[in-house]
Design a protein around this motif. Structure first.
Motif, PDB file in Angstrom:
ATOM      1  N   PRO A  81     -11.867 -29.291 -31.000  1.00 57.17           N
ATOM      2  CA  PRO A  81     -12.750 -28.170 -30.650  1.00 57.17           C
ATOM      3  C   PRO A  81     -12.931 -28.102 -29.127  1.00 57.17           C
ATOM      4  CG  PRO A  81     -13.747 -29.535 -32.357  1.00 57.17           C
ATOM      5  CD  PRO A  81     -12.534 -30.250 -31.872  1.00 57.17           C
ATOM      6  N   LEU A  82     -13.170 -26.933 -28.640  1.00 56.66           N
ATOM      7  CA  LEU A  82     -13.341 -26.745 -27.196  1.00 56.66           C
ATOM      8  C   LEU A  82     -14.533 -27.541 -26.674  1.00 56.66           C
ATOM      9  CD1 LEU A  82     -12.295 -25.334 -24.679  1.00 56.66           C
ATOM     10  CD2 LEU A  82     -13.730 -23.385 -25.252  1.00 56.66           C
ATOM     11  N   SER A  83     -15.561 -27.726 -27.496  1.00 58.96           N
ATOM     12  CA  SER A  83     -16.743 -28.484 -27.050  1.00 58.96           C
ATOM     13  C   SER A  83     -16.406 -29.943 -26.763  1.00 58.96           C
ATOM     14  CB  SER A  83     -17.844 -28.396 -28.101  1.00 58.96           C
ATOM     15  OG  SER A  83     -17.389 -28.943 -29.328  1.00 58.96           O
ATOM     16  N   GLN A  84     -15.310 -30.456 -27.343  1.00 56.78           N
ATOM     17  CA  GLN A  84     -14.880 -31.834 -27.088  1.00 56.78           C
ATOM     18  C   GLN A  84     -13.710 -31.887 -26.106  1.00 56.78           C
ATOM     19  OE1 GLN A  84     -13.875 -33.467 -30.897  1.00 56.78           O
ATOM     20  NE2 GLN A  84     -15.836 -32.885 -31.804  1.00 56.78           N
ATOM     21  N   GLY A  85     -13.370 -30.761 -25.521  1.00 54.31           N
ATOM     22  CA  GLY A  85     -12.216 -30.671 -24.630  1.00 54.31           C
ATOM     23  C   GLY A  85     -12.456 -31.270 -23.256  1.00 54.31           C
ATOM     24  N   THR A  86     -11.424 -31.242 -22.448  1.00 48.29           N
ATOM     25  CA  THR A  86     -11.513 -31.772 -21.085  1.00 48.29           C
ATOM     26  C   THR A  86     -12.340 -30.848 -20.203  1.00 48.29           C
ATOM     27  OG1 THR A  86      -9.505 -30.635 -20.391  1.00 48.29           O
ATOM     28  CG2 THR A  86      -9.241 -32.867 -21.289  1.00 48.29           C
ATOM     29  N   ARG A  87     -12.747 -31.372 -19.077  1.00 51.08           N
ATOM     30  CA  ARG A  87     -13.523 -30.587 -18.119  1.00 51.08           C
ATOM     31  C   ARG A  87     -12.734 -29.362 -17.656  1.00 51.08           C
ATOM     32  NH1 ARG A  87     -16.052 -33.722 -13.271  1.00 51.08           N
ATOM     33  NH2 ARG A  87     -17.597 -34.090 -14.857  1.00 51.08           N
ATOM     34  N   ALA A  88     -11.419 -29.537 -17.410  1.00 50.66           N
ATOM     35  CA  ALA A  88     -10.577 -28.424 -16.949  1.00 50.66           C
ATOM     36  C   ALA A  88     -10.483 -27.328 -18.011  1.00 50.66           C
ATOM     37  CB  ALA A  88      -9.185 -28.925 -16.585  1.00 50.66           C
ATOM     38  N   SER A  89     -10.357 -27.718 -19.264  1.00 53.12           N
ATOM     39  CA  SER A  89     -10.274 -26.730 -20.346  1.00 53.12           C
ATOM     40  C   SER A  89     -11.573 -25.945 -20.476  1.00 53.12           C
ATOM     41  CB  SER A  89      -9.951 -27.411 -21.667  1.00 53.12           C
ATOM     42  OG  SER A  89      -8.665 -27.961 -21.641  1.00 53.12           O
ATOM     43  N   LYS A  90     -12.689 -26.661 -20.393  1.00 53.83           N
ATOM     44  CA  LYS A  90     -13.985 -25.978 -20.484  1.00 53.83           C
ATOM     45  C   LYS A  90     -14.188 -25.026 -19.313  1.00 53.83           C
ATOM     46  CE  LYS A  90     -16.347 -29.620 -23.026  1.00 53.83           C
ATOM     47  NZ  LYS A  90     -17.427 -30.623 -22.984  1.00 53.83           N
ATOM     48  N   ALA A  91     -13.785 -25.471 -18.114  1.00 54.39           N
ATOM     49  CA  ALA A  91     -13.926 -24.623 -16.935  1.00 54.39           C
ATOM     50  C   ALA A  91     -13.060 -23.368 -17.070  1.00 54.39           C
ATOM     51  CB  ALA A  91     -13.541 -25.400 -15.681  1.00 54.39           C
ATOM     52  N   LYS A  92     -11.837 -23.529 -17.566  1.00 47.05           N
ATOM     53  CA  LYS A  92     -10.938 -22.380 -17.757  1.00 47.05           C
ATOM     54  C   LYS A  92     -11.531 -21.426 -18.793  1.00 47.05           C
ATOM     55  CE  LYS A  92      -6.604 -20.586 -17.635  1.00 47.05           C
ATOM     56  NZ  LYS A  92      -5.546 -20.623 -16.672  1.00 47.05           N
ATOM     57  N   ALA A  93     -12.058 -21.976 -19.890  1.00 50.53           N
ATOM     58  CA  ALA A  93     -12.659 -21.146 -20.929  1.00 50.53           C
ATOM     59  C   ALA A  93     -13.880 -20.406 -20.396  1.00 50.53           C
ATOM     60  CB  ALA A  93     -13.042 -22.000 -22.124  1.00 50.53           C
ATOM     61  N   ARG A  94     -14.688 -21.096 -19.594  1.00 49.05           N
ATOM     62  CA  ARG A  94     -15.884 -20.461 -19.030  1.00 49.05           C
ATOM     63  C   ARG A  94     -15.484 -19.348 -18.052  1.00 49.05           C
ATOM     64  NH1 ARG A  94     -20.748 -20.790 -20.725  1.00 49.05           N
ATOM     65  NH2 ARG A  94     -20.822 -23.019 -20.738  1.00 49.05           N
ATOM     66  N   ALA A  95     -14.456 -19.597 -17.240  1.00 48.96           N
ATOM     67  CA  ALA A  95     -14.029 -18.602 -16.248  1.00 48.96           C
ATOM     68  C   ALA A  95     -13.398 -17.372 -16.902  1.00 48.96           C
ATOM     69  CB  ALA A  95     -13.040 -19.246 -15.272  1.00 48.96           C
ATOM     70  N   TYR A  96     -12.704 -17.574 -18.018  1.00 53.39           N
ATOM     71  CA  TYR A  96     -12.002 -16.470 -18.667  1.00 53.39           C
ATOM     72  C   TYR A  96     -12.647 -16.074 -19.988  1.00 53.39           C
ATOM     73  CZ  TYR A  96      -8.258 -17.188 -15.311  1.00 53.39           C
ATOM     74  OH  TYR A  96      -7.538 -17.294 -14.147  1.00 53.39           O
ATOM     75  N   ALA A  97     -13.943 -16.308 -20.140  1.00 57.79           N
ATOM     76  CA  ALA A  97     -14.621 -16.080 -21.417  1.00 57.79           C
ATOM     77  C   ALA A  97     -14.453 -14.648 -21.917  1.00 57.79           C
ATOM     78  CB  ALA A  97     -16.094 -16.425 -21.293  1.00 57.79           C
ATOM     79  N   GLU A  98     -14.529 -13.666 -21.025  1.00 54.59           N
ATOM     80  CA  GLU A  98     -14.411 -12.283 -21.489  1.00 54.59           C
ATOM     81  C   GLU A  98     -12.989 -11.935 -21.926  1.00 54.59           C
ATOM     82  OE1 GLU A  98     -14.140 -12.084 -16.955  1.00 54.59           O
ATOM     83  OE2 GLU A  98     -15.519 -12.984 -18.378  1.00 54.59           O
ATOM     84  N   TYR A  99     -11.995 -12.713 -21.453  1.00 58.82           N
ATOM     85  CA  TYR A  99     -10.608 -12.470 -21.853  1.00 58.82           C
ATOM     86  C   TYR A  99     -10.214 -13.281 -23.084  1.00 58.82           C
ATOM     87  CZ  TYR A  99     -10.487 -10.586 -17.166  1.00 58.82           C
ATOM     88  OH  TYR A  99     -10.766  -9.873 -16.038  1.00 58.82           O
ATOM     89  N   LEU A 100     -11.071 -14.191 -23.508  1.00 63.65           N
ATOM     90  CA  LEU A 100     -10.758 -15.056 -24.644  1.00 63.65           C
ATOM     91  C   LEU A 100     -11.363 -14.531 -25.939  1.00 63.65           C
ATOM     92  CD1 LEU A 100     -11.253 -18.595 -23.066  1.00 63.65           C
ATOM     93  CD2 LEU A 100      -9.147 -17.310 -23.357  1.00 63.65           C
ATOM     94  N   GLN A 101     -11.453 -13.225 -26.065  1.00 61.32           N
ATOM     95  CA  GLN A 101     -11.971 -12.642 -27.287  1.00 61.32           C
ATOM     96  C   GLN A 101     -10.951 -12.810 -28.403  1.00 61.32           C
ATOM     97  OE1 GLN A 101     -15.133 -11.797 -27.472  1.00 61.32           O
ATOM     98  NE2 GLN A 101     -15.144 -12.508 -25.362  1.00 61.32           N
ATOM     99  N   PRO A 102     -11.398 -12.807 -29.648  1.00 59.12           N
ATOM    100  CA  PRO A 102     -10.467 -13.019 -30.759  1.00 59.12           C
ATOM    101  C   PRO A 102      -9.297 -12.037 -30.722  1.00 59.12           C
ATOM    102  CG  PRO A 102     -12.714 -13.035 -31.558  1.00 59.12           C
ATOM    103  CD  PRO A 102     -12.768 -12.638 -30.109  1.00 59.12           C
ATOM    104  N   ALA A 103      -8.133 -12.568 -31.018  1.00 62.80           N
ATOM    105  CA  ALA A 103      -6.935 -11.734 -31.047  1.00 62.80           C
ATOM    106  C   ALA A 103      -7.023 -10.774 -32.224  1.00 62.80           C
ATOM    107  CB  ALA A 103      -5.700 -12.617 -31.172  1.00 62.80           C
ATOM    108  N   LYS A 104      -6.616  -9.533 -32.009  1.00 60.76           N
ATOM    109  CA  LYS A 104      -6.645  -8.527 -33.061  1.00 60.76           C
ATOM    110  C   LYS A 104      -5.262  -7.928 -33.222  1.00 60.76           C
ATOM    111  CE  LYS A 104     -11.406  -7.142 -32.350  1.00 60.76           C
ATOM    112  NZ  LYS A 104     -12.301  -6.056 -32.008  1.00 60.76           N
ATOM    113  N   GLU A 105      -4.969  -7.557 -34.445  1.00 61.02           N
ATOM    114  CA  GLU A 105      -3.697  -6.896 -34.694  1.00 61.02           C
ATOM    115  C   GLU A 105      -3.736  -5.484 -34.147  1.00 61.02           C
ATOM    116  OE1 GLU A 105      -1.833  -6.766 -38.518  1.00 61.02           O
ATOM    117  OE2 GLU A 105      -2.646  -8.733 -39.001  1.00 61.02           O
TER     118      GLU A 105
END
Length: 162
Positions: A81-105
């Motif tokens: 899970p992202l909550s157990q991820g590395t600091r870099a992964s969390k930072a990337k997720a936080r920076a790109y949160a609006e682009y990480l919306q669920p993928a849609k067909e």
């Protein structure tokens, strides 16, 4: 003061539940390789955002699909899970949160409107036969009816109707 480290961007499981961290894979892996590992999720909606050479974020269409991917064991990669991820992964997720919306067909599309606009703008006659036009028109009507029925079923499910 000099020994202080910046706090890790803390992400709870509720914040981005459809995103997981993919890690511990060979550094020569490419996007296609990761897509091949998660090929069963591509039809449901799956995307990858790279963090570094051995870490990536997996973006799924829903939290349920992400949990399913977490419970599946893969030979070449590990997931968590992202909550157990590395600091870099969390930072990337936080920076790109609006682009990480669920993928849609992508919805079904038709070239009818585009063809009509182009023909109208150019002032030329259509080379479609009346039978082809009728077939496209029927196809559009069926799609509209199917969408209306799906919306009605969804609304009925929420209202508790049969």
């Amino acid at each position: 003061y000099y020994g202080a480290e910046p706090a890790a961007p803390d992400i709870s499981d509720d914040e981005l539940p459809h995103v997981i961290e993919i890690y511990d894979f060979p550094s020569d892996f490419r996007t296609e390789d990761l897509m091949r590992v998660f090929c069963s999720y591509q039809k449901k909606g799956f995307d990858i955002k790279w963090v570094d050479d051995t870490h990536a974020l997996g973006i799924f269409s829903s939290p349920i699909t992400a949990r399913d991917a977490l419970s599946t064991k893969h030979l070449m990669v590990k997931t968590r899970p992202l909550s157990q991820g590395t600091r870099a992964s969390k930072a990337k997720a936080r920076a790109y949160a609006e682009y990480l919306q669920p993928a849609k067909e992508r919805p079904e599309t038709s070239a009818v409107l585009a063809r009509r606009l182009v023909i109208g703008a150019l002032g030329v006659r259509s080379n479609q036969t009346p039978a082809q036009r009728d077939a496209e028109r029927r196809k559009l009507q069926e799609a509209q009816e199917r969408k209306r029925l799906e919306n009605k079923q969804r609304e009925d499910a929420w209202e508790g109707r049969d």
